[in-house]
Design a protein around this motif. Structure first.
Motif, PDB file in Angstrom:
ATOM      1  N   GLY A  85     -58.967 -74.776 -39.200  1.00  0.00           N
ATOM      2  CA  GLY A  85     -59.393 -73.871 -38.145  1.00  0.00           C
ATOM      3  C   GLY A  85     -59.776 -74.581 -36.860  1.00  0.00           C
ATOM      4  N   PHE A  86     -60.236 -75.841 -36.952  1.00  0.00           N
ATOM      5  CA  PHE A  86     -60.605 -76.585 -35.753  1.00  0.00           C
ATOM      6  C   PHE A  86     -59.379 -76.840 -34.870  1.00  0.00           C
ATOM      7  CE2 PHE A  86     -61.837 -80.546 -33.490  1.00  0.00           C
ATOM      8  CZ  PHE A  86     -62.878 -80.012 -32.755  1.00  0.00           C
ATOM      9  N   GLY A  87     -58.217 -77.013 -35.466  1.00  0.00           N
ATOM     10  CA  GLY A  87     -56.991 -77.185 -34.690  1.00  0.00           C
ATOM     11  C   GLY A  87     -56.665 -75.932 -33.893  1.00  0.00           C
ATOM     12  N   ALA A  88     -56.845 -74.769 -34.521  1.00  0.00           N
ATOM     13  CA  ALA A  88     -56.629 -73.512 -33.812  1.00  0.00           C
ATOM     14  C   ALA A  88     -57.623 -73.368 -32.672  1.00  0.00           C
ATOM     15  CB  ALA A  88     -56.743 -72.339 -34.782  1.00  0.00           C
ATOM     16  N   LEU A  89     -58.856 -73.812 -32.901  1.00  0.00           N
ATOM     17  CA  LEU A  89     -59.872 -73.753 -31.850  1.00  0.00           C
ATOM     18  C   LEU A  89     -59.509 -74.660 -30.674  1.00  0.00           C
ATOM     19  CD1 LEU A  89     -62.656 -72.663 -30.975  1.00  0.00           C
ATOM     20  CD2 LEU A  89     -63.639 -74.689 -32.053  1.00  0.00           C
ATOM     21  N   LEU A  90     -59.000 -75.854 -30.951  1.00  0.00           N
ATOM     22  CA  LEU A  90     -58.591 -76.761 -29.869  1.00  0.00           C
ATOM     23  C   LEU A  90     -57.448 -76.161 -29.055  1.00  0.00           C
ATOM     24  CD1 LEU A  90     -58.682 -80.265 -31.589  1.00  0.00           C
ATOM     25  CD2 LEU A  90     -60.283 -79.353 -29.910  1.00  0.00           C
ATOM     26  N   LEU A  91     -56.472 -75.577 -29.735  1.00  0.00           N
ATOM     27  CA  LEU A  91     -55.364 -74.941 -29.020  1.00  0.00           C
ATOM     28  C   LEU A  91     -55.851 -73.746 -28.211  1.00  0.00           C
ATOM     29  CD1 LEU A  91     -52.570 -75.090 -31.740  1.00  0.00           C
ATOM     30  CD2 LEU A  91     -52.815 -76.522 -29.718  1.00  0.00           C
ATOM     31  N   PHE A  92     -56.795 -72.997 -28.765  1.00  0.00           N
ATOM     32  CA  PHE A  92     -57.354 -71.851 -28.060  1.00  0.00           C
ATOM     33  C   PHE A  92     -58.099 -72.302 -26.798  1.00  0.00           C
ATOM     34  CE2 PHE A  92     -60.821 -68.814 -27.341  1.00  0.00           C
ATOM     35  CZ  PHE A  92     -60.075 -67.670 -27.114  1.00  0.00           C
ATOM     36  N   VAL A  93     -58.881 -73.361 -26.900  1.00  0.00           N
ATOM     37  CA  VAL A  93     -59.606 -73.880 -25.738  1.00  0.00           C
ATOM     38  C   VAL A  93     -58.625 -74.355 -24.673  1.00  0.00           C
ATOM     39  CG1 VAL A  93     -61.090 -75.787 -24.958  1.00  0.00           C
ATOM     40  CG2 VAL A  93     -61.718 -74.452 -26.963  1.00  0.00           C
ATOM     41  N   TYR A  94     -57.565 -75.036 -25.101  1.00  0.00           N
ATOM     42  CA  TYR A  94     -56.540 -75.472 -24.148  1.00  0.00           C
ATOM     43  C   TYR A  94     -55.960 -74.273 -23.404  1.00  0.00           C
ATOM     44  CZ  TYR A  94     -52.005 -76.574 -22.296  1.00  0.00           C
ATOM     45  OH  TYR A  94     -50.927 -76.665 -21.465  1.00  0.00           O
ATOM     46  N   LEU A  95     -55.574 -73.230 -24.141  1.00  0.00           N
ATOM     47  CA  LEU A  95     -54.996 -72.052 -23.502  1.00  0.00           C
ATOM     48  C   LEU A  95     -56.004 -71.346 -22.600  1.00  0.00           C
ATOM     49  CD1 LEU A  95     -52.869 -70.509 -26.384  1.00  0.00           C
ATOM     50  CD2 LEU A  95     -52.031 -71.536 -24.271  1.00  0.00           C
ATOM     51  N   LEU A  96     -57.231 -71.264 -23.054  1.00  0.00           N
ATOM     52  CA  LEU A  96     -58.269 -70.568 -22.294  1.00  0.00           C
ATOM     53  C   LEU A  96     -58.534 -71.251 -20.954  1.00  0.00           C
ATOM     54  CD1 LEU A  96     -60.213 -68.152 -22.697  1.00  0.00           C
ATOM     55  CD2 LEU A  96     -61.907 -69.806 -23.447  1.00  0.00           C
ATOM     56  N   VAL A  97     -58.503 -72.573 -20.937  1.00  0.00           N
ATOM     57  CA  VAL A  97     -58.791 -73.308 -19.707  1.00  0.00           C
ATOM     58  C   VAL A  97     -57.554 -73.422 -18.816  1.00  0.00           C
ATOM     59  CG1 VAL A  97     -59.465 -75.567 -18.804  1.00  0.00           C
ATOM     60  CG2 VAL A  97     -60.686 -74.580 -20.737  1.00  0.00           C
ATOM     61  N   SER A  98     -56.411 -73.683 -19.389  1.00  0.00           N
ATOM     62  CA  SER A  98     -55.223 -73.986 -18.582  1.00  0.00           C
ATOM     63  C   SER A  98     -54.471 -72.761 -18.084  1.00  0.00           C
ATOM     64  CB  SER A  98     -54.268 -74.872 -19.376  1.00  0.00           C
ATOM     65  OG  SER A  98     -53.705 -74.146 -20.452  1.00  0.00           O
ATOM     66  N   THR A  99     -54.485 -71.682 -18.820  1.00  0.00           N
ATOM     67  CA  THR A  99     -53.660 -70.526 -18.462  1.00  0.00           C
ATOM     68  C   THR A  99     -53.971 -69.960 -17.082  1.00  0.00           C
ATOM     69  OG1 THR A  99     -53.284 -69.980 -20.773  1.00  0.00           O
ATOM     70  CG2 THR A  99     -52.962 -68.220 -19.191  1.00  0.00           C
ATOM     71  N   PRO A 100     -55.231 -69.723 -16.712  1.00  0.00           N
ATOM     72  CA  PRO A 100     -55.473 -69.176 -15.367  1.00  0.00           C
ATOM     73  C   PRO A 100     -55.057 -70.112 -14.231  1.00  0.00           C
ATOM     74  CG  PRO A 100     -57.432 -68.947 -16.740  1.00  0.00           C
ATOM     75  CD  PRO A 100     -56.466 -69.796 -17.494  1.00  0.00           C
ATOM     76  N   PHE A 101     -55.061 -71.422 -14.468  1.00  0.00           N
ATOM     77  CA  PHE A 101     -54.653 -72.359 -13.426  1.00  0.00           C
ATOM     78  C   PHE A 101     -53.137 -72.489 -13.336  1.00  0.00           C
ATOM     79  CE2 PHE A 101     -58.941 -74.001 -14.357  1.00  0.00           C
ATOM     80  CZ  PHE A 101     -59.483 -73.825 -13.099  1.00  0.00           C
ATOM     81  N   LEU A 102     -52.483 -72.568 -14.478  1.00  0.00           N
ATOM     82  CA  LEU A 102     -51.039 -72.792 -14.478  1.00  0.00           C
ATOM     83  C   LEU A 102     -50.246 -71.554 -14.088  1.00  0.00           C
ATOM     84  CD1 LEU A 102     -50.633 -74.978 -17.686  1.00  0.00           C
ATOM     85  CD2 LEU A 102     -50.708 -75.723 -15.305  1.00  0.00           C
TER      86      LEU A 102
END
Length: 157
Positions: A85-102
């Motif tokens: 589940g920690f891997g899913a959390l890392l991917l989720f954090v990446y998407l949460l931070v990067s999506t509005p900028f990209l």
């Protein structure tokens, strides 16, 4: 059922690992094309945040942001594929931070051609966030279901 779940996680994670591999190969000294694309978007976001909150934000080295994105994706994918589940959390954090900028469709008017492309990519990332939340929820509910099972009664002879 386990094989199908593993295969689904591999296919889902391939989106992230392929983009991380491409970013890693193109990184170079300056952060590669990802950094060049991120610089104007980050400057625009910093200017907007500074004007709204009346604070001066420090300069951020974009190479470090790109390297962090590569690390989040790489480690997140490896852990996610093996069902952690920690891997899913890392991917989720990446998407949460990067999506509005990209995918800053909100900086364009709906008449511009870039608006539709960026909005589509933004919504795809939102769907990926939903899939990761679903995975984390299922992981948590599986553990609770297994705890509810009662041990079989011993037969007396």
């Amino acid at each position: 059922m386990g094989f199908a779940s593993f295969t689904g996680r591999v296919f889902f994670a391939s989106i992230f690992i392929l983009s991380a591999w491409k970013m890693f190969n193109e990184f170079g000294v300056d952060g590669g094309p990802a950094a060049k694309e991120l610089i104007p978007k980050l400057d625009l976001a910093k200017k907007h945040i500074s004007s709204q909150f009346h604070v001066n934000l420090p300069d951020i080295e974009v190479r470090h942001l790109v390297a962090t994105a590569i690390a989040l994706k790489g480690l997140g994918v490896v852990l996610f594929v093996f069902g952690h589940g920690f891997g899913a959390l890392l991917l989720f954090v990446y998407l949460l931070v990067s999506t509005p900028f990209l995918y800053d469709f909100y900086n364009y008017s709906p008449n511009e051609s870039q608006y539709d492309v960026l909005l589509g990519d933004f919504l795809q990332c939102v769907a990926q966030c939903g899939a990761l939340i679903f995975f984390m929820g299922m992981k948590n509910s599986m553990a609770k279901r297994q705890l509810r099972r009662r041990a079989a009664k011993q037969k007396t002879t």
